[in-house]
Each structure stands twice: as structure tokens, then as C-alpha cells.
Design a protein around this motif. Structure first.
Motif, PDB file in Angstrom:
ATOM      1  N   THR A  75      41.369  33.827  41.787  1.00 38.84           N
ATOM      2  CA  THR A  75      42.660  34.361  41.351  1.00 38.84           C
ATOM      3  C   THR A  75      42.599  35.110  40.029  1.00 38.84           C
ATOM      4  O   THR A  75      43.458  35.933  39.760  1.00 38.84           O
ATOM      5  CB  THR A  75      43.690  33.221  41.233  1.00 38.84           C
ATOM      6  N   HIS A  76      41.607  34.848  39.207  1.00 36.40           N
ATOM      7  CA  HIS A  76      41.497  35.521  37.913  1.00 36.40           C
ATOM      8  C   HIS A  76      40.856  36.899  38.119  1.00 36.40           C
ATOM      9  O   HIS A  76      39.765  37.008  38.673  1.00 36.40           O
ATOM     10  CB  HIS A  76      40.664  34.659  36.951  1.00 36.40           C
ATOM     11  N   ASN A  77      41.548  37.953  37.670  1.00 36.27           N
ATOM     12  CA  ASN A  77      41.098  39.333  37.948  1.00 36.27           C
ATOM     13  C   ASN A  77      39.703  39.624  37.420  1.00 36.27           C
ATOM     14  O   ASN A  77      38.885  40.215  38.121  1.00 36.27           O
ATOM     15  CB  ASN A  77      42.084  40.334  37.356  1.00 36.27           C
ATOM     16  N   ARG A  78      39.421  39.238  36.190  1.00 37.83           N
ATOM     17  CA  ARG A  78      38.112  39.551  35.603  1.00 37.83           C
ATOM     18  C   ARG A  78      36.998  38.779  36.313  1.00 37.83           C
ATOM     19  O   ARG A  78      35.943  39.335  36.608  1.00 37.83           O
ATOM     20  CB  ARG A  78      38.104  39.232  34.115  1.00 37.83           C
ATOM     21  N   THR A  79      37.239  37.514  36.626  1.00 35.03           N
ATOM     22  CA  THR A  79      36.240  36.710  37.336  1.00 35.03           C
ATOM     23  C   THR A  79      35.972  37.304  38.719  1.00 35.03           C
ATOM     24  O   THR A  79      34.828  37.408  39.157  1.00 35.03           O
ATOM     25  CB  THR A  79      36.720  35.257  37.471  1.00 35.03           C
ATOM     26  N   ARG A  80      37.048  37.715  39.386  1.00 35.98           N
ATOM     27  CA  ARG A  80      36.910  38.318  40.712  1.00 35.98           C
ATOM     28  C   ARG A  80      36.076  39.598  40.629  1.00 35.98           C
ATOM     29  O   ARG A  80      35.156  39.806  41.427  1.00 35.98           O
ATOM     30  CB  ARG A  80      38.282  38.620  41.321  1.00 35.98           C
ATOM     31  N   ALA A  81      36.335  40.424  39.646  1.00 35.12           N
ATOM     32  CA  ALA A  81      35.588  41.674  39.501  1.00 35.12           C
ATOM     33  C   ALA A  81      34.113  41.404  39.214  1.00 35.12           C
ATOM     34  O   ALA A  81      33.234  42.047  39.802  1.00 35.12           O
ATOM     35  CB  ALA A  81      36.198  42.522  38.384  1.00 35.12           C
ATOM     36  N   VAL A  82      33.831  40.438  38.347  1.00 34.67           N
ATOM     37  CA  VAL A  82      32.441  40.109  38.020  1.00 34.67           C
ATOM     38  C   VAL A  82      31.711  39.600  39.263  1.00 34.67           C
ATOM     39  O   VAL A  82      30.573  40.000  39.540  1.00 34.67           O
ATOM     40  CB  VAL A  82      32.377  39.074  36.875  1.00 34.67           C
ATOM     41  N   LEU A  83      32.345  38.723  40.033  1.00 34.35           N
ATOM     42  CA  LEU A  83      31.701  38.173  41.226  1.00 34.35           C
ATOM     43  C   LEU A  83      31.472  39.241  42.298  1.00 34.35           C
ATOM     44  O   LEU A  83      30.418  39.270  42.935  1.00 34.35           O
ATOM     45  CB  LEU A  83      32.525  37.011  41.784  1.00 34.35           C
ATOM     46  N   VAL A  84      32.440  40.103  42.488  1.00 30.76           N
ATOM     47  CA  VAL A  84      32.283  41.172  43.490  1.00 30.76           C
ATOM     48  C   VAL A  84      31.149  42.107  43.075  1.00 30.76           C
ATOM     49  O   VAL A  84      30.316  42.500  43.909  1.00 30.76           O
ATOM     50  CB  VAL A  84      33.617  41.939  43.693  1.00 30.76           C
ATOM     51  N   TRP A  85      31.080  42.442  41.796  1.00 30.81           N
ATOM     52  CA  TRP A  85      29.985  43.286  41.307  1.00 30.81           C
ATOM     53  C   TRP A  85      28.642  42.582  41.461  1.00 30.81           C
ATOM     54  O   TRP A  85      27.641  43.205  41.836  1.00 30.81           O
ATOM     55  CB  TRP A  85      30.221  43.681  39.843  1.00 30.81           C
ATOM     56  N   ALA A  86      28.600  41.275  41.173  1.00 29.72           N
ATOM     57  CA  ALA A  86      27.343  40.521  41.304  1.00 29.72           C
ATOM     58  C   ALA A  86      26.862  40.516  42.752  1.00 29.72           C
ATOM     59  O   ALA A  86      25.666  40.707  43.023  1.00 29.72           O
ATOM     60  CB  ALA A  86      27.523  39.094  40.787  1.00 29.72           C
ATOM     61  N   VAL A  87      27.772  40.321  43.689  1.00 26.75           N
ATOM     62  CA  VAL A  87      27.405  40.346  45.107  1.00 26.75           C
ATOM     63  C   VAL A  87      26.913  41.735  45.495  1.00 26.75           C
ATOM     64  O   VAL A  87      25.905  41.882  46.202  1.00 26.75           O
ATOM     65  CB  VAL A  87      28.597  39.904  45.994  1.00 26.75           C
ATOM     66  N   GLY A  88      27.583  42.771  45.032  1.00 27.15           N
ATOM     67  CA  GLY A  88      27.173  44.143  45.342  1.00 27.15           C
ATOM     68  C   GLY A  88      25.802  44.486  44.776  1.00 27.15           C
ATOM     69  O   GLY A  88      24.968  45.100  45.456  1.00 27.15           O
ATOM     70  N   ILE A  89      25.560  44.072  43.536  1.00 29.06           N
ATOM     71  CA  ILE A  89      24.261  44.346  42.912  1.00 29.06           C
ATOM     72  C   ILE A  89      23.147  43.579  43.628  1.00 29.06           C
ATOM     73  O   ILE A  89      22.074  44.126  43.883  1.00 29.06           O
ATOM     74  CB  ILE A  89      24.316  44.008  41.410  1.00 29.06           C
ATOM     75  N   ALA A  90      23.410  42.314  43.967  1.00 30.62           N
ATOM     76  CA  ALA A  90      22.404  41.522  44.678  1.00 30.62           C
ATOM     77  C   ALA A  90      22.090  42.132  46.042  1.00 30.62           C
ATOM     78  O   ALA A  90      20.922  42.242  46.438  1.00 30.62           O
ATOM     79  CB  ALA A  90      22.882  40.077  44.837  1.00 30.62           C
TER      80      ALA A  90
END
Length: 149
Positions: A101-116
Motif C-alpha cells: 500500500t505504500h507508494n514508495r515501497t511499491r515502486a522500489v519493489l516493482v523496480w527490483a523485480v524488473g531489474i532482476a
């Protein structure tokens, strides 16, 4: 006597509608199309590796060398790799969007999945297309005679 009130379920996070293509719709379509194609690719891969020929007894280093000598099997495995990793990353992105639910956490996790996913796609593609069975073979190796020609 009145019945006790039931609390409202958690409502989805309100996000403003953006202009441009509907990425959620295209992600949904990709999941269905890639899922069908992955079923064909995976079962074809399993059939060739485990059923055709001598079955599982045929799988050794020489089998892999012979398979990766063919551009057909290189592209088959790379297509399977790309589709599976993008399919899995898109599924993880959907789960993150649903539960974080936290916007910044969501963005970081989505970017981490994309980079991986991008890193694994790059690494897997390099392995398939640059596979050299003679790399690092020494004269005392059983592959020495094969790699001399």
C-alpha cells in the motif's frame, strides 16, 4: 434489536487515471498469451529431453552440446526463458500492486523485480548464445580430442 454493523472491506487504492495506453490491460493479455505459448514450449522441451530418444538417460554434457549447436534449439530455449521470466515478473508486479500500500515501497519493489528479471534475461541469453563446450578444456580432459578439430 439491530444486527452489529460489518466493517467495510478495504477499498482499493485510488489512483488517478493516466492518459496513454492501458498497461494493466496489456499485462493481462500478455499473461494469457504467454501462458499458452509457455505450455507448448515447456512440454516440447520436456518431451525432447525426457521422452524422445533414450529418455532421461540421454541427458549429459554431450546432449547439451549437441542441442545448443542448433540455432533452432537455442531460440527455443531463449524464447522459453524470456517468456517465463517476463511472465513471472509481471505476476510479481501484480502481486506487489495488490498488496503493497505504500507508494514508495511499491515502486522500489516493482523496480527490483524488473531489474532482476532483466538481469536474468540478459545472463540466460548470453549463456545460450555464447555456449562453448571447449572453453577451459585442458589436455587431461575427456573433451580434449573433440575440441582439437
Amino acid at each position: 434489536m439491530t444486527a452489529p454493523a460489518i466493517a467495510d472491506p478495504r477499498s482499493p487504492i485510488a489512483r488517478p487515471r493516466r492518459k496513454g495506453p492501458n498497461l494493466e490491460k496489456w499485462g493481462w493479455i500478455y499473461m494469457r498469451a504467454s501462458g499458452v505459448l509457455l505450455i507448448v514450449l515447456i512440454f516440447g522441451h520436456l518431451f525432447v529431453n525426457l521422452v524422445a530418444g533414450d529418455g532421461i538417460r540421454q541427458i549429459d554434457f554431450a546432449f547439451v552440446v549437441g542441442k545448443y549447436a542448433s540455432p533452432f534449439w537455442q531460440w527455443w530455449d531463449v524464447l522459453m526463458l524470456w517468456l517465463a521470466l517476463i511472465h513471472g515478473a509481471n505476476g510479481m508486479r501484480t502481486i506487489i500492486n495488490d498488496y503493497v500500500t505504500h507508494n514508495r515501497t511499491r515502486a522500489v519493489l516493482v523496480w527490483a523485480v524488473g531489474i532482476a528479471a532483466a538481469f536474468l534475461i540478459l545472463l540466460g541469453t548470453l549463456v545460450v548464445f555464447t555456449f562453448d563446450p571447449c572453453l577451459g578444456v585442458t589436455p587431461d580432459s575427456s573433451l580434449w580430442s573433440m575440441c582439437q578439430g
